[in-house]
Each structure stands twice: as C-alpha cells, then as structure tokens.
Design a protein around this motif. Sequence first.
Motif, PDB file in Angstrom:
ATOM      1  N   LEU A   1      13.963 -35.942  18.330  1.00  0.00           N
ATOM      2  CA  LEU A   1      14.247 -34.858  17.400  1.00  0.00           C
ATOM      3  C   LEU A   1      12.959 -34.325  16.768  1.00  0.00           C
ATOM      4  N   ASP A   2      12.035 -35.219  16.422  1.00  0.00           N
ATOM      5  CA  ASP A   2      10.753 -34.794  15.863  1.00  0.00           C
ATOM      6  C   ASP A   2       9.941 -33.985  16.865  1.00  0.00           C
ATOM      7  N   LYS A   3      10.061 -34.328  18.151  1.00  0.00           N
ATOM      8  CA  LYS A   3       9.349 -33.576  19.176  1.00  0.00           C
ATOM      9  C   LYS A   3       9.870 -32.140  19.239  1.00  0.00           C
ATOM     10  N   VAL A   4      11.184 -31.967  19.157  1.00  0.00           N
ATOM     11  CA  VAL A   4      11.775 -30.630  19.180  1.00  0.00           C
ATOM     12  C   VAL A   4      11.360 -29.851  17.926  1.00  0.00           C
ATOM     13  N   LYS A   5      11.397 -30.510  16.779  1.00  0.00           N
ATOM     14  CA  LYS A   5      10.951 -29.855  15.541  1.00  0.00           C
ATOM     15  C   LYS A   5       9.482 -29.458  15.634  1.00  0.00           C
ATOM     16  N   GLY A   6       8.672 -30.284  16.261  1.00  0.00           N
ATOM     17  CA  GLY A   6       7.252 -29.995  16.439  1.00  0.00           C
ATOM     18  C   GLY A   6       7.011 -28.767  17.289  1.00  0.00           C
ATOM     19  N   TRP A   7       7.811 -28.583  18.333  1.00  0.00           N
ATOM     20  CA  TRP A   7       7.683 -27.391  19.172  1.00  0.00           C
ATOM     21  C   TRP A   7       7.967 -26.133  18.362  1.00  0.00           C
ATOM     22  N   ILE A   8       8.962 -26.199  17.480  1.00  0.00           N
ATOM     23  CA  ILE A   8       9.313 -25.028  16.677  1.00  0.00           C
ATOM     24  C   ILE A   8       8.211 -24.714  15.670  1.00  0.00           C
ATOM     25  N   THR A   9       7.737 -25.733  14.959  1.00  0.00           N
ATOM     26  CA  THR A   9       6.706 -25.493  13.939  1.00  0.00           C
ATOM     27  C   THR A   9       5.359 -25.140  14.571  1.00  0.00           C
ATOM     28  N   ALA A  10       5.061 -25.692  15.741  1.00  0.00           N
ATOM     29  CA  ALA A  10       3.797 -25.362  16.417  1.00  0.00           C
ATOM     30  C   ALA A  10       3.784 -23.909  16.874  1.00  0.00           C
ATOM     31  N   GLY A  11       4.952 -23.353  17.156  1.00  0.00           N
ATOM     32  CA  GLY A  11       5.044 -21.954  17.572  1.00  0.00           C
ATOM     33  C   GLY A  11       5.104 -20.983  16.412  1.00  0.00           C
ATOM     34  N   GLY A  12       4.963 -21.483  15.192  1.00  0.00           N
ATOM     35  CA  GLY A  12       4.960 -20.614  14.025  1.00  0.00           C
ATOM     36  C   GLY A  12       6.313 -20.486  13.350  1.00  0.00           C
ATOM     37  N   GLY A  13       7.283 -21.260  13.777  1.00  0.00           N
ATOM     38  CA  GLY A  13       8.612 -21.204  13.173  1.00  0.00           C
ATOM     39  C   GLY A  13       8.751 -22.208  12.046  1.00  0.00           C
ATOM     40  N   SER A  14       9.873 -22.150  11.363  1.00  0.00           N
ATOM     41  CA  SER A  14      10.162 -23.105  10.297  1.00  0.00           C
ATOM     42  C   SER A  14      11.620 -23.544  10.403  1.00  0.00           C
ATOM     43  N   ILE A  15      11.865 -24.801  10.082  1.00  0.00           N
ATOM     44  CA  ILE A  15      13.199 -25.367  10.155  1.00  0.00           C
ATOM     45  C   ILE A  15      13.758 -25.442   8.740  1.00  0.00           C
ATOM     46  N   SER A  16      14.919 -24.830   8.531  1.00  0.00           N
ATOM     47  CA  SER A  16      15.495 -24.811   7.188  1.00  0.00           C
ATOM     48  C   SER A  16      16.586 -25.859   7.008  1.00  0.00           C
TER      49      SER A  16
ATOM     50  N   SER B   1      11.967 -18.488  24.500  1.00  0.00           N
ATOM     51  CA  SER B   1      11.804 -18.752  25.936  1.00  0.00           C
ATOM     52  C   SER B   1      10.965 -20.000  26.175  1.00  0.00           C
ATOM     53  N   GLU B   2       9.929 -20.190  25.366  1.00  0.00           N
ATOM     54  CA  GLU B   2       9.111 -21.398  25.498  1.00  0.00           C
ATOM     55  C   GLU B   2       9.905 -22.638  25.072  1.00  0.00           C
ATOM     56  N   LEU B   3      10.676 -22.509  24.004  1.00  0.00           N
ATOM     57  CA  LEU B   3      11.510 -23.614  23.545  1.00  0.00           C
ATOM     58  C   LEU B   3      12.565 -23.955  24.589  1.00  0.00           C
ATOM     59  N   ASP B   4      13.140 -22.941  25.208  1.00  0.00           N
ATOM     60  CA  ASP B   4      14.119 -23.149  26.273  1.00  0.00           C
ATOM     61  C   ASP B   4      13.508 -23.926  27.437  1.00  0.00           C
ATOM     62  N   ARG B   5      12.313 -23.558  27.820  1.00  0.00           N
ATOM     63  CA  ARG B   5      11.623 -24.251  28.925  1.00  0.00           C
ATOM     64  C   ARG B   5      11.332 -25.699  28.562  1.00  0.00           C
ATOM     65  N   ASN B   6      10.861 -25.948  27.335  1.00  0.00           N
ATOM     66  CA  ASN B   6      10.556 -27.310  26.916  1.00  0.00           C
ATOM     67  C   ASN B   6      11.810 -28.177  26.840  1.00  0.00           C
ATOM     68  N   LEU B   7      12.896 -27.620  26.324  1.00  0.00           N
ATOM     69  CA  LEU B   7      14.138 -28.389  26.212  1.00  0.00           C
ATOM     70  C   LEU B   7      14.743 -28.705  27.566  1.00  0.00           C
ATOM     71  N   ARG B   8      14.562 -27.808  28.515  1.00  0.00           N
ATOM     72  CA  ARG B   8      15.115 -28.029  29.853  1.00  0.00           C
ATOM     73  C   ARG B   8      14.512 -29.278  30.502  1.00  0.00           C
ATOM     74  N   PHE B   9      13.253 -29.562  30.222  1.00  0.00           N
ATOM     75  CA  PHE B   9      12.585 -30.695  30.849  1.00  0.00           C
ATOM     76  C   PHE B   9      12.451 -31.911  29.935  1.00  0.00           C
ATOM     77  N   HIS B  10      12.972 -31.838  28.724  1.00  0.00           N
ATOM     78  CA  HIS B  10      12.914 -32.967  27.783  1.00  0.00           C
ATOM     79  C   HIS B  10      14.040 -33.939  28.128  1.00  0.00           C
ATOM     80  N   GLU B  11      13.700 -35.106  28.607  1.00  0.00           N
ATOM     81  CA  GLU B  11      14.655 -36.055  29.175  1.00  0.00           C
ATOM     82  C   GLU B  11      15.779 -36.498  28.230  1.00  0.00           C
ATOM     83  N   PRO B  12      15.541 -36.792  26.948  1.00  0.00           N
ATOM     84  CA  PRO B  12      16.642 -37.248  26.086  1.00  0.00           C
ATOM     85  C   PRO B  12      17.708 -36.185  25.796  1.00  0.00           C
TER      86      PRO B  12
END
Length: 94
Positions: free
Chosen positions: A23-38, A73-84
């Motif tokens: 879950l932290d890895k997914v949150k990291g992808w969002i924040t690294a791309g300039g997004g924020s999780i509310s 689109s980048e998040l979609d690509r990362n999630l597609r290959f994220h094994e868990p």
Amino acid sequence: MRTYELVLIFHPELDENALNEALDKVKGWITAGGGSISKVDNWGKKRLAYLIRKQREGQYFLLTAEMNPALTSELDRNLRFHEPVIRYMITVVA
C-alpha cells in the motif's frame, strides 16, 4: 488536479507487514507524480464474486487522491505489474 478514487484488491494471503509495504508503494507512486492522498479506507477481507488469479478472497482498499490526469496512465501501468495487487480500478470523482 482532479479527484480520483482508486479501489485496490490485494492478495488475501499477505500478512500485515507485506500489505502495508504494498500500500505504501502505491501511495509513493501517487505522491512522486505530484499527487496527494486525502483518504485511505480499509474495507477488509471480502469474498470475490468470481475467481481472480485462483483466489476467492481479497483485501480491499479505497484511496481518494488528487492528481494530474497524465499520472493515471503511469499509475495504471505500475499497478498492472505490481504483484500483490490482483485487481484495481481508477475512477474520476464527478
């Protein structure tokens, strides 16, 4: 920035530590791309309507995030290959 909801279904046999890391890895992808999780909601372990990767259950999470549309689109690509992650869905909040 647009508001998105991201529903994640993680592998049911992940222990607490591995689930938090995924879950932290997914949150990291969002924040690294300039997004924020509310908001992060843990829906817990639920039975799936049909088999996904030979699994009958999954651990559900709902993330509400603000990010640029180009990041999806980048998040979609990362999630597609994220094994868990066994299934995910990204939707725009209207």
